[in-house]
Design an enzyme around this catalytic site. Structure first.
Site: not given
Length: 325
Positions: A13, A60
């Site tokens: 992010t 991730s």
């Protein structure tokens, strides 16, 4: 000698962008490069100089075991250089705790290794990435960070890799160590510590991935009320190298699941789905041939078992790893 901070970008992010500055959940992760992220952070120059490595640029949730192996080898190569004073890794928050724990067990150094990220994408209202990255760099430059193992720094808090977990889906205060608490805080550009991990890590770890090209296949089976036989039977039939049983409450395994998973040809570790507290060994464990993960989350128990199996298949020694690490 003037040492450098080695910055490694993996995506997440903190490298993401949304369609608007109010888009806090529908953004695309892993868009910006490491240099672009650092350019958005004021106040980093005094903590330099820096080196830059764009390891990957992915969400991730897409991190693989191969990524962990390659990243550990990269970090080890960097910290072995005399002119590198510490490492800061930008990473997505979804699997950050697992990457941190893997590095905590496999990189042998006293130098600070700090992982950070963000809950809001770059350009969003009150984006937390810039302050998190600045504070991660500040922690890496704080002398007291030496020897603390791999650290996770977000939202002004410092957590140890072993005990930290993501506790909220969207809140910037998502990371916590529910059993032992934060190791410290970042204030006025300095890391302030109030405790340290008592478990073996980094320089004291016996695990070495330098020559490893793959890791044993360990799977996680989560138990729940009303669970039937189909899923545990299917998992056992795949004959993994190891199994983590995520039990209810105090790691309690339903009777039907216990009958299917006991005394298998591969080691089985009993953990808890609660997210906090200790799982103690009970007499039934010896009968079923279970190992016990005392305080590790199932995700981290999987990592420890994978690495443990590269050293031994002796159940007593594997159990000792769960008490030491």
């Amino acid at each position: 000698m003037e040492t450098k901070i080695a910055l490694i970008g993996t995506g997440g992010t903190i490298a993401g962008q949304g369609a608007s500055d109010t888009d806090l959940t529908g953004y695309t992760a892993g868009v910006l490069g490491l240099n672009e992220i650092l350019d958005s952070v004021p106040g980093t120059e005094p903590y330099g100089p820096y080196t830059y490595t764009q390891f990957s640029n992915i969400e991730s949730s897409d991190i693989t075991v191969q990524h962990w192996l390659d990243l550990a080898k990269l970090v080890q190569k960097l910290v072995d250089q005399e002119d590198i004073g510490g490492v800061v890794i930008t990473h997505g928050t979804d699997s950050m705790e697992e990457t941190a724990y893997f590095l905590n067990l496999t990189v042998h150094t006293d130098k600070p290794i700090v992982i950070t990220g963000s809950m809001r994408p770059a350009g969003a209202i009150s984006a937390d990435g810039p302050i998190n990255l600045l504070q991660a760099i500040q922690v890496a430059r704080t002398p007291e960070s030496v020897g603390k193992g791999v650290l996770v720094v977000l939202n002004g808090y410092i957590d140890g890799a072993r005990d930290v977990s993501k506790r909220n889906t969207t809140n910037v205060a998502t990371f916590d160590s529910p059993l032992v608490g934060h190791l410290g805080i970042v204030q006025d550009g300095v890391a302030h510590y109030y405790k340290a991990s008592t478990r073996r890590h980094t320089k004291e770890s016996v695990f070495d991935v330098h020559d490893l090209k793959e890791l044993p296949r360990v799977v996680i089976l989560t138990c729940y009320g009303g669970m039937d036989d189909m899923v545990p039977m299917s998992v056992v039939a795949t004959n993994p190298d190891g199994l983590i049983l995520t039990g209810l409450g105090h790691g309690t395994i339903p009777q039907n699941v216990r009958q299917i998973t006991q005394n298998t040809a591969f080691p089985t570790v009993r953990a808890s789905r609660t997210g906090s507290g200790m799982v103690s060994a009970v007499p039934q464990d010896a009968l079923a041939g279970y190992l016990v993960s005392d305080t590790l989350s199932p995700q981290k128990a999987r990592i420890l078992l994978m690495l443990g199996l590269t050293k031994t298949k002796n159940l007593k020694k594997l159990q000792q790893f769960f008490y030491e690490y």
